[in-house]
Write an enzyme that holds these catalytic residues in place. Sequence first.
Site, PDB file in Angstrom:
ATOM      1  N   GLY A 183       0.837  -1.199   0.000  1.00  0.00           N
ATOM      2  CA  GLY A 183       0.000   0.000   0.000  1.00  0.00           C
ATOM      3  C   GLY A 183       0.871   1.248   0.000  1.00  0.00           C
ATOM      4  N   ASP A 184       0.274   2.388   0.369  1.00  0.00           N
ATOM      5  CA  ASP A 184       1.039   3.642   0.267  1.00  0.00           C
ATOM      6  C   ASP A 184       2.295   3.646   1.143  1.00  0.00           C
ATOM      7  OD1 ASP A 184      -0.577   3.759   2.493  1.00  0.00           O
ATOM      8  OD2 ASP A 184      -1.224   5.834   2.198  1.00  0.00           O
ATOM      9  N   GLY A 185       2.240   2.997   2.309  1.00  0.00           N
ATOM     10  CA  GLY A 185       3.421   2.939   3.185  1.00  0.00           C
ATOM     11  C   GLY A 185       4.558   2.183   2.519  1.00  0.00           C
ATOM     12  N   THR A 198      -4.102  -3.104  -1.480  1.00  0.00           N
ATOM     13  CA  THR A 198      -4.711  -2.852  -0.179  1.00  0.00           C
ATOM     14  C   THR A 198      -6.227  -3.032  -0.312  1.00  0.00           C
ATOM     15  OG1 THR A 198      -5.325  -1.193   1.478  1.00  0.00           O
ATOM     16  CG2 THR A 198      -4.707  -0.331  -0.642  1.00  0.00           C
ATOM     17  N   ILE A 199      -6.818  -3.539   0.740  1.00  0.00           N
ATOM     18  CA  ILE A 199      -8.276  -3.622   0.728  1.00  0.00           C
ATOM     19  C   ILE A 199      -8.888  -2.217   0.741  1.00  0.00           C
ATOM     20  CG2 ILE A 199      -8.383  -5.874   1.863  1.00  0.00           C
ATOM     21  CD1 ILE A 199      -9.320  -4.314   4.430  1.00  0.00           C
ATOM     22  N   ASP A 200      -8.109  -1.226   1.224  1.00  0.00           N
ATOM     23  CA  ASP A 200      -8.667   0.118   1.427  1.00  0.00           C
ATOM     24  C   ASP A 200      -8.932   0.877   0.129  1.00  0.00           C
ATOM     25  OD1 ASP A 200      -8.215  -0.550   4.057  1.00  0.00           O
ATOM     26  OD2 ASP A 200      -6.421   0.698   4.269  1.00  0.00           O
ATOM     27  N   MET A 213     -13.518  -1.790   7.524  1.00  0.00           N
ATOM     28  CA  MET A 213     -12.178  -1.193   7.507  1.00  0.00           C
ATOM     29  C   MET A 213     -12.071  -0.112   6.428  1.00  0.00           C
ATOM     30  SD  MET A 213      -9.419  -4.175   8.236  1.00  0.00           S
ATOM     31  CE  MET A 213      -8.964  -4.613   9.919  1.00  0.00           C
ATOM     32  N   GLY A 214     -10.861   0.331   6.173  1.00  0.00           N
ATOM     33  CA  GLY A 214     -10.656   1.344   5.129  1.00  0.00           C
ATOM     34  C   GLY A 214      -9.687   2.427   5.553  1.00  0.00           C
ATOM     35  N   GLN A 249     -12.260  -9.105   6.697  1.00  0.00           N
ATOM     36  CA  GLN A 249     -12.235  -8.481   5.374  1.00  0.00           C
ATOM     37  C   GLN A 249     -10.916  -8.685   4.643  1.00  0.00           C
ATOM     38  OE1 GLN A 249     -14.439  -4.345   5.990  1.00  0.00           O
ATOM     39  NE2 GLN A 249     -13.500  -5.110   7.840  1.00  0.00           N
TER      40      GLN A 249
HETATM   41  O1  F6P Z   1      -4.636  -1.041   5.368  1.00  0.00           O
HETATM   42  C1  F6P Z   1      -5.350  -2.203   5.563  1.00  0.00           C
HETATM   43  C2  F6P Z   1      -5.992  -2.226   6.921  1.00  0.00           C
HETATM   44  O2  F6P Z   1      -6.710  -3.435   7.030  1.00  0.00           O
HETATM   45  C3  F6P Z   1      -6.877  -1.033   7.248  1.00  0.00           C
HETATM   46  O3  F6P Z   1      -8.138  -1.105   6.644  1.00  0.00           O
HETATM   47  C4  F6P Z   1      -6.908  -1.106   8.749  1.00  0.00           C
HETATM   48  O4  F6P Z   1      -7.120   0.172   9.286  1.00  0.00           O
HETATM   49  C5  F6P Z   1      -5.540  -1.598   9.098  1.00  0.00           C
HETATM   50  O5  F6P Z   1      -5.009  -2.212   7.943  1.00  0.00           O
HETATM   51  C6  F6P Z   1      -5.528  -2.604  10.227  1.00  0.00           C
HETATM   52  O6  F6P Z   1      -4.218  -2.858  10.572  1.00  0.00           O
HETATM   53  P1  F6P Z   1      -3.738  -4.072  11.512  1.00  0.00           P
HETATM   54  O7  F6P Z   1      -3.743  -5.311  10.657  1.00  0.00           O
HETATM   55  O8  F6P Z   1      -2.364  -3.675  11.903  1.00  0.00           O
HETATM   56  O9  F6P Z   1      -4.702  -4.170  12.647  1.00  0.00           O
END
Ligand code: F6P
Length: 365
Positions: free
Chosen positions: A119-121, A142-144, A186-187, A291
């Site tokens: 993803g962007d990171g 990314t799912i977002d 999520m998102g 998700q």
């Molecule tokens: O970026 C994907 C994502 O699933 C986001 O939708 C969510 O905010 C985050 O990652 C959750 O992160 P973690 O898996 O560290 O709880």
Amino acid sequence: MRNGRRQKIAILTGGGDCPGINAVIRAVTKKAILEHDMQVIGVQDGYDGLVADSHRVLTYDDVSGIITLGGTILGASKSANPYKYPVKVRGGIELRDVSRTAVRTVKRLGVSCLVCVGGDGTLGIAHRLFKDGVPVVGVPKTIDNDVRGTDITFGFDSAVSIATDGVDRIHTTAQSHHRIMIVEVMGHRAGWIALHSGIAGGGDVILVPEIPYDTEKIARWVKRRLSLGRRFTIVVAAEGARPRGGTEVIRKVVETSADPLRLGGVSFVLAEELESLTGLEARAVLMGHLQRGGPPTPFDRVLASQLGSAAVDLIAGRKFGRMVAVRAGEVTSAPLSVAAGGPRVIPRHHRLLETARSTGAYFGD
Ligand code: F6P
């Protein structure tokens, strides 16, 4: 096989996982082997593998049969940023720049390109590595669905279909018990999953971070529905949704992560508030990591295969510092610097906001 002189490439998968990553690994590996006789090295656990020198050769057989698998066969890490790497020191953890170690690993492996799937990171880090001399190609995931420079990311369709299934299931129980049911999806700071699953699931209220909500107005909306004989209300809330003048609900801060804030819990806050404002029972359901799990949808498998294949074309054309992308339905590419510019949120006048409103959904504004 031209051993020793064979072109080598490496691939890593960073950040949060999502359905479709294995389809990309498969496409990159198969095409690199079949069309270019390249050797493919899989880096373990995202950028962690570059710092810890952990990797393995991926053969054709290694990637056969993985298109249906969720997750990533290479492992991923959300906290492994070589430019801010968590190092154990006496008294705790210190974030240090160990990027020189990561660059050294790439050089020592003798690879002509590093494919970074993320993803962007992850893509932002890939961009920095590129500026530090590493030939890099990115594949957005990314799912977002919030990576800039591409109209869509794989993983999103799978997440939307899981979230929509959740909304569908909640509908029947909401109906039976005449309740307000809040489904939190999520998102992160973008409302794409909420918007799509809210429309697809027929949500009565859709809350997205891009449109701050007013709880009292939502309560009045629910009461109006009641007066019209609609005895239940489905709210689809993005985890990043926030009240007007307020902030999002932060579940956890992960100091070692490139993006430390973990959102979550807005549905529980809203349920309490709506219960007391309406006198109706309210319940919250968090879709959470469901998700991100399980097999990718056929759409995501096809998209991921196209993007993996296009990434190998970028390598063959020596177009480094770019990521594959989808624009107006066509597979193309964009500079990695674009993805590094922060999340792609829903534009103010996006046509789907209009679609949702025109079919009766309320955004709490
Ligand atoms: O970026 C994907 C994502 O699933 C986001 O939708 C969510 O905010 C985050 O990652 C959750 O992160 P973690 O898996 O560290 O709880």
